[in-house]
Scaffold this motif. Structure first.
Motif, PDB file in Angstrom:
ATOM      1  N   ALA A   1      41.355  91.891  49.341  1.00  0.00           N
ATOM      2  CA  ALA A   1      41.755  90.976  50.538  1.00  0.00           C
ATOM      3  C   ALA A   1      42.919  89.935  49.929  1.00  0.00           C
ATOM      4  CB  ALA A   1      40.473  90.107  51.036  1.00  0.00           C
ATOM      5  N   VAL A   2      43.773  89.626  50.999  1.00  0.00           N
ATOM      6  CA  VAL A   2      44.887  88.680  50.692  1.00  0.00           C
ATOM      7  C   VAL A   2      44.354  87.345  50.274  1.00  0.00           C
ATOM      8  CG1 VAL A   2      46.761  87.528  51.740  1.00  0.00           C
ATOM      9  CG2 VAL A   2      46.209  89.770  52.392  1.00  0.00           C
ATOM     10  N   PRO A   3      44.751  86.921  49.149  1.00  0.00           N
ATOM     11  CA  PRO A   3      44.347  85.333  48.656  1.00  0.00           C
ATOM     12  C   PRO A   3      45.004  84.542  49.620  1.00  0.00           C
ATOM     13  CG  PRO A   3      45.996  86.140  47.242  1.00  0.00           C
ATOM     14  CD  PRO A   3      45.629  87.186  48.390  1.00  0.00           C
ATOM     15  N   ASP A   4      44.143  83.280  49.688  1.00  0.00           N
ATOM     16  CA  ASP A   4      44.642  82.208  50.458  1.00  0.00           C
ATOM     17  C   ASP A   4      45.411  80.963  49.600  1.00  0.00           C
ATOM     18  OD1 ASP A   4      45.027  80.175  52.198  1.00  0.00           O
ATOM     19  OD2 ASP A   4      43.060  79.415  52.609  1.00  0.00           O
ATOM     20  N   GLY A   5      46.666  81.732  49.574  1.00  0.00           N
ATOM     21  CA  GLY A   5      47.678  81.116  48.545  1.00  0.00           C
ATOM     22  C   GLY A   5      47.983  79.758  49.187  1.00  0.00           C
ATOM     23  N   CYS A   6      47.635  79.586  50.403  1.00  0.00           N
ATOM     24  CA  CYS A   6      48.283  78.381  51.072  1.00  0.00           C
ATOM     25  C   CYS A   6      47.594  77.110  50.842  1.00  0.00           C
ATOM     26  CB  CYS A   6      48.629  78.369  52.772  1.00  0.00           C
ATOM     27  SG  CYS A   6      49.728  79.650  53.227  1.00  0.00           S
ATOM     28  N   ARG A   7      46.387  77.217  50.571  1.00  0.00           N
ATOM     29  CA  ARG A   7      45.449  76.065  50.297  1.00  0.00           C
ATOM     30  C   ARG A   7      46.138  75.523  48.727  1.00  0.00           C
ATOM     31  NH1 ARG A   7      39.378  77.466  49.950  1.00  0.00           N
ATOM     32  NH2 ARG A   7      39.958  77.906  52.132  1.00  0.00           N
ATOM     33  N   GLU A   8      46.312  76.452  47.885  1.00  0.00           N
ATOM     34  CA  GLU A   8      46.763  75.890  46.593  1.00  0.00           C
ATOM     35  C   GLU A   8      48.092  75.227  46.610  1.00  0.00           C
ATOM     36  OE1 GLU A   8      45.511  75.594  43.298  1.00  0.00           O
ATOM     37  OE2 GLU A   8      43.409  76.059  44.617  1.00  0.00           O
ATOM     38  N   VAL A   9      48.968  75.680  47.590  1.00  0.00           N
ATOM     39  CA  VAL A   9      50.448  75.237  47.603  1.00  0.00           C
ATOM     40  C   VAL A   9      50.230  73.814  48.499  1.00  0.00           C
ATOM     41  CG1 VAL A   9      52.327  75.548  49.243  1.00  0.00           C
ATOM     42  CG2 VAL A   9      51.537  77.616  48.008  1.00  0.00           C
ATOM     43  N   ARG A  10      49.389  73.737  49.214  1.00  0.00           N
ATOM     44  CA  ARG A  10      49.262  72.351  50.010  1.00  0.00           C
ATOM     45  C   ARG A  10      48.742  71.259  48.804  1.00  0.00           C
ATOM     46  NH1 ARG A  10      49.917  71.899  54.997  1.00  0.00           N
ATOM     47  NH2 ARG A  10      50.177  73.706  56.584  1.00  0.00           N
ATOM     48  N   LYS A  11      48.027  71.618  47.648  1.00  0.00           N
ATOM     49  CA  LYS A  11      47.591  70.653  46.835  1.00  0.00           C
ATOM     50  C   LYS A  11      48.885  70.268  46.099  1.00  0.00           C
ATOM     51  CE  LYS A  11      42.970  72.752  45.919  1.00  0.00           C
ATOM     52  NZ  LYS A  11      42.248  73.401  45.006  1.00  0.00           N
ATOM     53  N   HIS A  12      49.785  70.697  45.941  1.00  0.00           N
ATOM     54  CA  HIS A  12      51.104  70.498  45.118  1.00  0.00           C
ATOM     55  C   HIS A  12      52.369  70.008  45.832  1.00  0.00           C
ATOM     56  CE1 HIS A  12      48.636  73.177  42.697  1.00  0.00           C
ATOM     57  NE2 HIS A  12      48.825  72.239  41.824  1.00  0.00           N
ATOM     58  N   LEU A  13      52.220  69.671  47.310  1.00  0.00           N
ATOM     59  CA  LEU A  13      53.414  69.375  48.100  1.00  0.00           C
ATOM     60  C   LEU A  13      54.070  68.154  47.336  1.00  0.00           C
ATOM     61  CD1 LEU A  13      52.156  69.945  51.775  1.00  0.00           C
ATOM     62  CD2 LEU A  13      53.820  71.395  50.187  1.00  0.00           C
ATOM     63  N   ALA A  14      53.276  66.994  46.955  1.00  0.00           N
ATOM     64  CA  ALA A  14      53.723  65.781  46.539  1.00  0.00           C
ATOM     65  C   ALA A  14      54.394  66.048  45.227  1.00  0.00           C
ATOM     66  CB  ALA A  14      52.748  64.948  45.968  1.00  0.00           C
ATOM     67  N   TRP A  15      54.144  67.032  44.268  1.00  0.00           N
ATOM     68  CA  TRP A  15      54.757  67.271  43.275  1.00  0.00           C
ATOM     69  C   TRP A  15      56.261  68.299  43.538  1.00  0.00           C
ATOM     70  CZ3 TRP A  15      56.002  72.190  40.785  1.00  0.00           C
ATOM     71  CH2 TRP A  15      56.581  72.192  39.464  1.00  0.00           C
ATOM     72  N   ASP A  16      56.172  69.135  44.795  1.00  0.00           N
ATOM     73  CA  ASP A  16      57.354  69.763  45.119  1.00  0.00           C
ATOM     74  C   ASP A  16      58.478  68.827  45.738  1.00  0.00           C
ATOM     75  OD1 ASP A  16      56.431  72.387  44.546  1.00  0.00           O
ATOM     76  OD2 ASP A  16      55.143  72.464  46.268  1.00  0.00           O
ATOM     77  N   LYS A  17      57.805  67.864  46.383  1.00  0.00           N
ATOM     78  CA  LYS A  17      58.622  66.894  46.918  1.00  0.00           C
ATOM     79  C   LYS A  17      59.528  66.040  45.946  1.00  0.00           C
ATOM     80  CE  LYS A  17      58.561  62.799  50.317  1.00  0.00           C
ATOM     81  NZ  LYS A  17      57.752  62.143  50.972  1.00  0.00           N
ATOM     82  N   ALA A  18      58.685  65.759  44.922  1.00  0.00           N
ATOM     83  CA  ALA A  18      59.286  64.867  43.775  1.00  0.00           C
ATOM     84  C   ALA A  18      60.516  65.728  43.135  1.00  0.00           C
ATOM     85  CB  ALA A  18      58.374  64.497  42.716  1.00  0.00           C
ATOM     86  N   ARG A  19      60.457  67.117  43.345  1.00  0.00           N
ATOM     87  CA  ARG A  19      61.375  67.966  42.754  1.00  0.00           C
ATOM     88  C   ARG A  19      62.520  68.205  43.650  1.00  0.00           C
ATOM     89  NH1 ARG A  19      58.891  73.064  40.967  1.00  0.00           N
ATOM     90  NH2 ARG A  19      61.093  73.591  39.988  1.00  0.00           N
ATOM     91  N   GLY A  20      62.338  67.850  44.891  1.00  0.00           N
ATOM     92  CA  GLY A  20      63.519  67.712  45.700  1.00  0.00           C
ATOM     93  C   GLY A  20      63.575  69.181  46.515  1.00  0.00           C
TER      94      GLY A  20
END
Length: 340
Positions: A1-20
């Motif tokens: 089955a396709v893994p729910d990768g979006c759950r993990e991505v959302r956990k790191h949005l603040a880190w992504d934002k800090a990197r621009g």
């Protein structure tokens, strides 16, 4: 089955934002199946369907594009990927078929491109290679995920002789939205193909099967006048034996035995004390050519009887053809169904 990768991505949005980073993409299971038409009968969307010589697997997916600053979904691409094949008992070459159907594309999902190369993964000795037959544009080129687009293709593959090779196929898809990171997904059947060139299957030079397909059934009819007496004996033996060996749904499967000396020993033990008259021969059940034969199963776990010799021999012919056509190798399982 396709893994729910979006759950993990959302956990790191603040880190992504800090990197621009402004946009991130992820993959998750689709909430519903994309409509697909004109599929082969062996395919049943939503579940893997495999038999001795065929397999079809599909995965529904959604590429989701997220605004890193707000966490909002700003685009999606829905689709389904289908992979199927049909093998042969007398060939180590076959075609892998693929279809990618794009469903709904929203917002910033427009313009998303993808690749979907078919990969052969060997898990034992030997190897598999593309034959050059067929065409699949997603093997090396980029395809654009437009609403309602259907991409289909096929590629020929072979598992060269003489090694007995176990392998499986997968599709390594990579999606590249216009404004977000590429996201990968692996799609493929859970089942293993076995290709061999064993001498027991002569005159064929090789063939391939799905090794875990266990419901291989030898069907014999008591109404077939060439085997009536032998078939009636086997049916009675199946019913009489406590564990009902070889009866699908009621007892354990039989497993083929190819060691010639052990087969002869099974037959000697089974037929000891059986009186055979003119025109008769000793018949035994389970077959001597199984690991459930008399010498291996022990007293009380087999039956034997003098039956018409020609009928007994005819059953042996049918069994040999069955072993060949279903490519039943040593320790492969099968059942026996007596009808009529």
């Amino acid at each position: 089955a396709v893994p729910d990768g979006c759950r993990e991505v959302r956990k790191h949005l603040a880190w992504d934002k800090a990197r621009g980073i402004r946009r991130v993409a992820c993959l998750e299971s689709a909430s519903s199946l994309v409509a697909v038409s004109a599929l082969p009968s062996l395919c049943h969307l939503g579940t893997e369907h495999f038999a001795r010589f065929s397999d079809c697997v599909d995965e529904s997916w959604t590429v989701t594009i997220i605004n890193v600053n707000t966490g909002a979904v700003v685009g999606t691409v829905d689709g389904v990927t289908i992979l199927w094949n049909v093998l042969s008992y007398k060939s180590r070459t076959w075609d892998e078929h693929i279809r990618v159907v794009i469903g709904i594309v929203t917002g910033e999902g427009e313009g998303t491109v993808f690749q979907a190369p078919i990969v052969c993964a060997v898990t034992s000795a030997g190897h598999c290679t593309a034959t050059g037959r067929g065409l699949w544009a997603g093997q090396v080129g980029l395809l654009t995920a437009n609403v309602g687009e259907v991409f289909s293709g096929e590629l020929g593959w072979t598992s060269p002789r003489p090694a007995t090779t176990r392998l499986h196929f997968r599709v390594d898809m990579t999606f590249a939205p216009v404004q977000a990171n590429p996201v990968p997904i692996t799609i493929g059947p859970a089942e293993t193909i076995r290709c061999d060139s064993e001498a027991i299957f002569r005159p064929t030079k090789g063939g391939c099967v799905y090794v875990h397909a266990t419901a291989n059934i030898l069907v014999l009819s008591a109404k077939d006048h060439t085997i009536t007496q032998a078939a009636q004996f086997m049916r009675a033996a199946q019913k009489d034996l406590r564990r009902h060996p070889g009866v699908l749904g009621a007892g354990p499967a039989l497993t083929r035995l190819t060691n010639a000396s052990q087969v002869r020993r099974n037959r000697r033990v089974a037929c000891k004390g059986v009186t055979v008259r003119n025109g008769q021969s000793c018949d035994e059940y389970p077959f001597a050519s199984t690991y459930q034969g008399a010498a291996l199963a022990g007293p009380g776990n087999f039956r034997s009887k003098a039956v018409n010799a020609r009928q007994n021999s005819k059953v042996g012919t049918y069994l040999g053809i069955f072993f060949l056509r279903f490519r039943i190798a040593d320790r492969d399982s099968f059942y026996v169904l007596i009808v009529g």
